[in-house]
Design a protein around this motif. Structure first.
Motif, PDB file in Angstrom:
ATOM      1  N   ASN A   1       0.847  -1.183   0.000  1.00  0.00           N
ATOM      2  CA  ASN A   1       0.000   0.000   0.000  1.00  0.00           C
ATOM      3  C   ASN A   1       0.888   1.240   0.000  1.00  0.00           C
ATOM      4  OD1 ASN A   1      -1.682   2.213   0.789  1.00  0.00           O
ATOM      5  ND2 ASN A   1      -3.151   0.778   1.653  1.00  0.00           N
ATOM      6  N   ILE A   2       0.763   2.034  -1.060  1.00  0.00           N
ATOM      7  CA  ILE A   2       1.455   3.323  -1.117  1.00  0.00           C
ATOM      8  C   ILE A   2       0.389   4.399  -0.969  1.00  0.00           C
ATOM      9  CG2 ILE A   2       2.866   4.895  -2.496  1.00  0.00           C
ATOM     10  CD1 ILE A   2       4.136   2.505  -3.828  1.00  0.00           C
ATOM     11  N   PRO A   3       0.305   5.036   0.202  1.00  0.00           N
ATOM     12  CA  PRO A   3      -0.749   6.025   0.452  1.00  0.00           C
ATOM     13  C   PRO A   3      -0.520   7.311  -0.322  1.00  0.00           C
ATOM     14  CG  PRO A   3       0.760   5.944   2.294  1.00  0.00           C
ATOM     15  CD  PRO A   3       1.177   4.844   1.367  1.00  0.00           C
ATOM     16  N   ALA A   4      -1.565   8.113  -0.421  1.00  0.00           N
ATOM     17  CA  ALA A   4      -1.500   9.363  -1.181  1.00  0.00           C
ATOM     18  C   ALA A   4      -0.426  10.310  -0.661  1.00  0.00           C
ATOM     19  CB  ALA A   4      -2.865  10.044  -1.159  1.00  0.00           C
ATOM     20  N   GLU A   5      -0.094  10.202   0.620  1.00  0.00           N
ATOM     21  CA  GLU A   5       0.877  11.112   1.230  1.00  0.00           C
ATOM     22  C   GLU A   5       2.322  10.791   0.867  1.00  0.00           C
ATOM     23  OE1 GLU A   5      -2.892  10.875   3.276  1.00  0.00           O
ATOM     24  OE2 GLU A   5      -1.372   9.315   2.921  1.00  0.00           O
ATOM     25  N   LYS A   6       2.538   9.706   0.126  1.00  0.00           N
ATOM     26  CA  LYS A   6       3.921   9.310  -0.194  1.00  0.00           C
ATOM     27  C   LYS A   6       4.149   9.344  -1.704  1.00  0.00           C
ATOM     28  CE  LYS A   6       4.750   6.749   4.046  1.00  0.00           C
ATOM     29  NZ  LYS A   6       5.473   5.639   4.693  1.00  0.00           N
ATOM     30  N   GLN A   7       4.387  10.538  -2.201  1.00  0.00           N
ATOM     31  CA  GLN A   7       4.602  10.727  -3.626  1.00  0.00           C
ATOM     32  C   GLN A   7       6.052  10.431  -4.019  1.00  0.00           C
ATOM     33  OE1 GLN A   7       2.992  14.235  -5.559  1.00  0.00           O
ATOM     34  NE2 GLN A   7       1.661  14.674  -3.813  1.00  0.00           N
ATOM     35  N   PHE A   8       6.252  10.405  -5.340  1.00  0.00           N
ATOM     36  CA  PHE A   8       7.580  10.315  -5.954  1.00  0.00           C
ATOM     37  C   PHE A   8       8.312   9.011  -5.636  1.00  0.00           C
ATOM     38  CE2 PHE A   8       6.659  14.859  -5.423  1.00  0.00           C
ATOM     39  CZ  PHE A   8       6.738  15.269  -6.742  1.00  0.00           C
ATOM     40  N   ILE A   9       7.551   7.939  -5.453  1.00  0.00           N
ATOM     41  CA  ILE A   9       8.169   6.632  -5.227  1.00  0.00           C
ATOM     42  C   ILE A   9       8.327   5.900  -6.560  1.00  0.00           C
ATOM     43  CG2 ILE A   9       7.784   4.323  -4.254  1.00  0.00           C
ATOM     44  CD1 ILE A   9       6.543   5.621  -1.831  1.00  0.00           C
ATOM     45  N   LYS A  10       9.488   5.300  -6.740  1.00  0.00           N
ATOM     46  CA  LYS A  10       9.747   4.456  -7.903  1.00  0.00           C
ATOM     47  C   LYS A  10      10.009   3.026  -7.434  1.00  0.00           C
ATOM     48  CE  LYS A  10      11.966   8.080 -10.699  1.00  0.00           C
ATOM     49  NZ  LYS A  10      13.173   8.419 -11.509  1.00  0.00           N
ATOM     50  N   LEU A  11       9.203   2.090  -7.899  1.00  0.00           N
ATOM     51  CA  LEU A  11       9.456   0.670  -7.654  1.00  0.00           C
ATOM     52  C   LEU A  11      10.151   0.105  -8.891  1.00  0.00           C
ATOM     53  CD1 LEU A  11       6.107  -0.643  -6.078  1.00  0.00           C
ATOM     54  CD2 LEU A  11       8.126   0.266  -4.912  1.00  0.00           C
ATOM     55  N   ILE A  12      11.401  -0.244  -8.752  1.00  0.00           N
ATOM     56  CA  ILE A  12      12.195  -0.741  -9.882  1.00  0.00           C
ATOM     57  C   ILE A  12      12.608  -2.178  -9.612  1.00  0.00           C
ATOM     58  CG2 ILE A  12      14.167  -0.341 -11.381  1.00  0.00           C
ATOM     59  CD1 ILE A  12      12.180   1.985 -11.311  1.00  0.00           C
TER      60      ILE A  12
END
Length: 308
Positions: free
Chosen positions: A46-57
């Motif tokens: 779960n990536i919540p709205a408050e955690k932007q700019f995440i890259k899953l590579i």
């Protein structure tokens, strides 16, 4: 903390993907890469709205797999059911998200259950400016729930059978393989079930894609209009253009859903080819002039995805 590493063999910073996500502070404004080494990560993320700019590579799109098997009719500990949305393997709610070189899967084996709650979502994506590059989405019914915001899918593989690309997002699928699985039925499935708001000019755009299947000829619909809860303002918008359509696509192309006719939705094709690209009165075709208004730039507006 610009890069975090996840590895099942304990050679990274974390053993699970969610642990790495949890480490990222809320209201982050800098790109943070979570590099995921090869392995099958059996977890719900779960990536919540408050955690932007995440890259899953991922290290490898075939060998880096995020997988779980919840489904609509499955009972939770409190006795309630997960529901379609709650069955997701990945809940992606943040803007400016990116995923690359990995697989999202829902491995629910519906044939083992004798109920009608077989919807099993691999990804629910509900953010703006979301990019998926070289990603696989695996499931059966309701694989990809692209529900909100602008989303760009490039060189992806998406498989399923019933309504397996659905939702209200403004989503572009470019150079993707859209693969229909065989249910061994006269109607093997429906590719799209868009629920685009009447206030949005664009919904799903498929461009330069390949529609393939394990199924018999003339057994899969391009889609049907989804009106969640009977919402009359959900007017499906799907355009499939410049794409190869296999023989599995039904000659009628589109069909009704819950009494709502495809003729009342915004379902169009343009310049497709292959045995499934049939022209008739039930498959509306854009004119050359109209097609100029259904491009990637039109759907994504002022946002040009940057893939690095």
């Amino acid at each position: 903390m610009s890069k975090l590493v996840v590895a099942k063999d304990k050679t990274g910073d974390f053993n699970t993907i969610q642990a790495a996500i949890d480490k990222i502070p809320e209201n982050n404004i800098y790109p943070i890469e979570i590099f995921i080494k090869q392995g099958i990560y059996r977890e719900v993320i779960n990536i919540p709205a408050e955690k932007q700019f995440i890259k899953l590579i991922g290290e490898d799109k075939f060998k880096t797999v995020i997988s779980y098997d919840n489904f609509n009719g499955k009972l939770k500990e409190d006795g309630t059911k997960y529901g379609t949305t709650g069955s997701s393997t990945a809940f992606l709610y943040a803007d400016n998200f990116q995923a690359e070189n990995l697989t999202f899967a829902n491995t629910h084996l519906r044939d083992q259950y004798q109920d009608d709650g077989s919807q099993a979502v691999a990804v629910k994506s509900q953010g703006d400016k979301m990019v998926f590059k070289n990603v696989r989405f695996l499931g059966h019914q309701d694989t990809l729930y692209a529900n909100q915001g602008r989303q760009y899918f490039s060189d992806c593989y998406i498989e399923g059978d019933v309504d397996f690309i659905f939702g209200a997002a403004q989503a572009v699928f470019e150079n993707c393989q859209i693969h229909s699985l065989d249910r061994n039925k006269d109607i093997n499935g429906y590719i799209t079930a868009a629920s685009t708001s009447i206030n949005d000019a664009y919904g799903f755009l498929f461009i330069d894609c390949e529609f393939t299947a394990d199924t018999a000829a003339d057994t899969v619909y391009l889609g049907r209009p989804w009106h969640p809860g009977g919402d009359p303002d959900a007017i499906a918008a799907v355009v499939i253009r410049d794409s190869q359509l296999g023989k599995h696509i039904k000659k009628t192309g589109w069909t009704q859903m819950s009494g709502f006719s495809p003729a009342e939705a915004r379902l169009f094709e343009y310049n497709n080819y292959g045995p499934g690209a049939v022209t008739n009165s039930s498959r509306r075709t854009l004119t050359e002039k109209q097609a100029q208004e259904f491009t990637i730039k039109d759907v994504l507006k002022d946002w040009k995805p940057q893939i690095k």
